[in-house]
Every structure is written in structure tokens, then in C-alpha cells.
Write a protein that holds these residues in place. Sequence first.
Motif, short mmCIF file in Angstrom:
data_model
loop_
_atom_site.label_atom_id
_atom_site.label_comp_id
_atom_site.label_asym_id
_atom_site.label_seq_id
_atom_site.Cartn_x
_atom_site.Cartn_y
_atom_site.Cartn_z
N TYR A 184 0.83 -1.20 0.00
CA TYR A 184 0.00 0.00 0.00
C TYR A 184 0.87 1.26 0.00
O TYR A 184 0.55 2.24 -0.67
CB TYR A 184 -0.96 0.01 1.19
CG TYR A 184 -2.09 -0.99 1.07
CD1 TYR A 184 -2.63 -1.33 -0.16
CD2 TYR A 184 -2.63 -1.59 2.19
CE1 TYR A 184 -3.68 -2.25 -0.27
CE2 TYR A 184 -3.66 -2.51 2.09
CZ TYR A 184 -4.18 -2.82 0.86
OH TYR A 184 -5.21 -3.73 0.76
N GLU B 203 2.04 1.80 -3.51
CA GLU B 203 0.94 2.27 -4.36
C GLU B 203 0.70 3.76 -4.15
O GLU B 203 0.51 4.51 -5.11
CB GLU B 203 -0.35 1.49 -4.08
CG GLU B 203 -0.37 0.13 -4.72
CD GLU B 203 -0.30 0.20 -6.24
OE1 GLU B 203 -1.00 1.03 -6.87
OE2 GLU B 203 0.49 -0.58 -6.81
N VAL B 204 0.71 4.19 -2.90
CA VAL B 204 0.53 5.62 -2.60
C VAL B 204 1.68 6.41 -3.22
O VAL B 204 1.48 7.46 -3.84
CB VAL B 204 0.44 5.86 -1.08
CG1 VAL B 204 0.55 7.34 -0.75
CG2 VAL B 204 -0.86 5.29 -0.53
N TYR B 205 2.89 5.91 -3.07
CA TYR B 205 4.07 6.59 -3.63
C TYR B 205 3.95 6.71 -5.16
O TYR B 205 4.16 7.78 -5.72
CB TYR B 205 5.33 5.82 -3.25
CG TYR B 205 6.60 6.46 -3.75
CD1 TYR B 205 7.13 7.57 -3.11
CD2 TYR B 205 7.25 5.96 -4.87
CE1 TYR B 205 8.28 8.17 -3.57
CE2 TYR B 205 8.42 6.55 -5.34
CZ TYR B 205 8.93 7.66 -4.69
OH TYR B 205 10.06 8.25 -5.15
N LYS B 206 3.57 5.60 -5.82
CA LYS B 206 3.47 5.61 -7.28
C LYS B 206 2.34 6.50 -7.79
O LYS B 206 2.47 7.15 -8.81
CB LYS B 206 3.28 4.20 -7.82
CG LYS B 206 4.52 3.33 -7.74
CD LYS B 206 4.39 2.03 -8.49
CE LYS B 206 3.22 1.21 -8.03
NZ LYS B 206 3.18 -0.15 -8.60
N THR B 207 1.21 6.52 -7.08
CA THR B 207 0.05 7.24 -7.59
C THR B 207 -0.02 8.70 -7.14
O THR B 207 -0.61 9.53 -7.84
CB THR B 207 -1.27 6.55 -7.20
OG1 THR B 207 -1.34 6.42 -5.79
CG2 THR B 207 -1.38 5.19 -7.84
N LEU B 208 0.59 9.04 -6.00
CA LEU B 208 0.50 10.41 -5.50
C LEU B 208 1.83 11.16 -5.53
O LEU B 208 1.89 12.29 -6.00
CB LEU B 208 -0.05 10.42 -4.07
CG LEU B 208 -1.45 9.87 -3.88
CD1 LEU B 208 -1.83 9.88 -2.41
CD2 LEU B 208 -2.46 10.67 -4.68
N PRO C 91 3.82 11.33 -9.42
CA PRO C 91 3.22 12.29 -10.35
C PRO C 91 3.37 13.74 -9.87
O PRO C 91 3.62 14.64 -10.68
CB PRO C 91 1.74 11.89 -10.40
CG PRO C 91 1.74 10.45 -10.03
CD PRO C 91 2.86 10.30 -9.03
#
Length: 97
Positions: free
Chosen positions: A78, A81-86, A89
Motif C-alpha cells: 500500500y 501504491e501511494v508513492y506511485k500514484t500520489l 506524479p
Amino acid sequence: MKAIHIVYTPMIWADRHWVGLVINLVVRLVEVFDPLTSLYNDAAVLNVKFMEMHLYGDPYPHMLGITDQNVDNLRRLYAMEVYKTLILPAYHASTSP
């Protein structure tokens, strides 16, 4: 438009304990996922996983089969995922010309 029958949401109980709610709008039923926090060191992560597993019909390893090691791995997944999506970018947007 597709009808919504089930709503999944986290809820904080008494400002100190996270639980997961599964709200069935058709049969007017609310299920509360409340892991034994004495067995797990992160109830919020576990509740998110419980709601996800419920959504997919409780696939293997099943809710009852989750261990502390699984929770540690979920926390890492998780976080990534937060790192990649928030984070990524936002970083790339601020460094673009």
C-alpha cells in the motif's frame, strides 16, 4: 447508470480505532470488520484488505488466514501504491518545464 448495492468504507471508532464497514443497501445490513488488534499491529491496513477481500468473494488466503507477516507485506504494498500514484506524479509535475 449501474445500480449500487454495496458500499465499502473505513470508519474510525471513538477517534482511536479503525474498522471497515460493508453497507448492503438492498437488505439494509451493515457488516463491521474489526480485526483483533492484539494480533495485528495495523488495524487500518488490515481493514482495507478485509474490504477488498470481501469485494472479491474472500479469495485465498481468506480473511481468517491473514497473519502478521501478511499485514507487514500489505503495508509495504500500500505504501508503494501511494508513492506511485500520489508522490511520483506530483514530483514529476513540479520538475517539468
